[in-house]
Motif scaffolding. Structure first.
Motif, PDB file in Angstrom:
ATOM      1  N   GLU A 146      42.159  51.133  40.845  1.00  0.00           N
ATOM      2  CA  GLU A 146      42.289  51.157  39.394  1.00  0.00           C
ATOM      3  C   GLU A 146      42.507  49.764  38.817  1.00  0.00           C
ATOM      4  N   GLY A 147      42.957  48.835  39.637  1.00  0.00           N
ATOM      5  CA  GLY A 147      43.178  47.490  39.131  1.00  0.00           C
ATOM      6  C   GLY A 147      43.883  46.632  40.158  1.00  0.00           C
ATOM      7  N   SER A 148      44.220  45.429  39.759  1.00  0.00           N
ATOM      8  CA  SER A 148      44.914  44.495  40.647  1.00  0.00           C
ATOM      9  C   SER A 148      45.908  43.673  39.845  1.00  0.00           C
ATOM     10  N   ASP A 149      46.944  43.216  40.518  1.00  0.00           N
ATOM     11  CA  ASP A 149      47.964  42.380  39.894  1.00  0.00           C
ATOM     12  C   ASP A 149      47.812  40.946  40.364  1.00  0.00           C
ATOM     13  N   GLU A 168      49.782  38.854  35.499  1.00  0.00           N
ATOM     14  CA  GLU A 168      49.134  39.885  34.688  1.00  0.00           C
ATOM     15  C   GLU A 168      48.516  40.946  35.582  1.00  0.00           C
ATOM     16  N   SER A 169      48.140  42.044  34.958  1.00  0.00           N
ATOM     17  CA  SER A 169      47.400  43.110  35.633  1.00  0.00           C
ATOM     18  C   SER A 169      45.969  43.114  35.116  1.00  0.00           C
ATOM     19  N   LEU A 170      45.023  43.269  36.043  1.00  0.00           N
ATOM     20  CA  LEU A 170      43.605  43.301  35.689  1.00  0.00           C
ATOM     21  C   LEU A 170      43.017  44.646  36.079  1.00  0.00           C
ATOM     22  N   PRO A 171      42.590  45.445  35.104  1.00  0.00           N
ATOM     23  CA  PRO A 171      42.009  46.750  35.431  1.00  0.00           C
ATOM     24  C   PRO A 171      40.614  46.599  36.026  1.00  0.00           C
ATOM     25  N   MET A 172      40.272  47.482  36.942  1.00  0.00           N
ATOM     26  CA  MET A 172      38.911  47.503  37.490  1.00  0.00           C
ATOM     27  C   MET A 172      37.970  48.097  36.440  1.00  0.00           C
TER      28      MET A 172
END
Length: 256
Positions: free
Chosen positions: A109-112, A123-127
């Motif tokens: 779902e994403g990565s930090d 930050e968090s980056l959504p896929m």
């Protein structure tokens, strides 16, 4: 009479078994008759090699393809993030194959992001799964190494994979067939060769049909073989193929 097989060494030594002494050249001739012979040999049983073998057989079901893997192919590694391009390539090979893999995939779902020096959170980056799915039909998927290789192995005939079968070199003959060479005599290999390719081997030859041994060649004035040629002569021939695919990793002994 000398063995005329181009795959035999013609070495006039003997071995003793059951109180009988049999010329080594005759043993080589018998072994070479049962030598594993295939259309395409794939060296390396990882995802790339297995995918290549499946693709070849899907393209031409009559093609005899054989995979040689130096390890026992036990589960290894943690997981592989398979990108959209990889999934599209697998779909082109076999749509059902990729669906079977994706049934075991983990959707990211994403990565930090963290500061490498301080460890502070950034930050968090959504896929962009929805965008990938809409544009390509797939989104990047996290798959276990074993899930990938197991699915590919299941798509191949059981007798088309040789495990614990190290291929350390090859030799192309004048008729364009290729001898696959195993580890040199006296060197170690990974485990027992419990596979179809190990049932019979013979010594690497000089390449021409009916050629004599090294002693015969030297008497005719031929130059002394190079160290590479001497090494090839010591390596047993484990199979014969018409085409060879090197998929044995970054430090490939086949592609070098």
């Amino acid at each position: 009479m000398r063995c005329q097989s181009r795959f035999c060494s013609n070495t006039p030594t003997t071995f003793t078994s059951c109180s009988r002494t049999v010329p080594r050249r005759c043993l080589n001739r018998l072994l070479c008759k049962s030598m594993l012979t295939v259309d395409v040999a794939v060296v390396g049983g990882g995802p790339a090699g297995l995918a290549a073998a499946v693709a070849l057989q899907r393209a031409n079901p009559g093609l005899k393809v054989h995979v040689f893997e130096r390890t026992s192919m036990k589960a290894r590694g943690a997981a592989v993030l398979v990108g959209v391009n990889g999934l599209l390539a697998l779909k082109a090979i076999d749509g059902q194959l990729v669906e079977n893999m994706l049934s075991k995939a983990i959707k990211l779902e994403g990565s930090d992001r963290y500061n490498l020096n301080t460890g502070d959170y950034i930050e968090s980056l959504p896929m962009r799964n929805e965008i990938y799915k809409e544009q390509y039909g797939f989104n990047p998927s996290l798959l276990g190494w074993a899930d990938i290789t197991d699915a590919l192995k299941a798509a191949l005939p059981a007798d088309s994979i040789s495990i614990n079968s190290a291929i350390t070199g090859y030799k192309q003959l004048p008729d364009n067939t290729i001898q696959l060479l195993g580890p040199a005599n006296g060197s170690s290999s990974n485990g027992n060769n419990n596979n179809p390719a190990s049932s019979s081997t013979c010594a690497s030859s000089s390449g021409s049909s009916g050629s004599n041994n090294a002693a015969d060649s030297s008497s005719s004035g031929a130059s002394t073989p190079s160290s590479q040629q001497q090494q090839q002569q010591q390596q047993p021939v484990v199979a014969i193929c018409k085409a060879l695919v090197g998929a044995d990793g970054w430090f490939s002994q086949i592609r070098e």
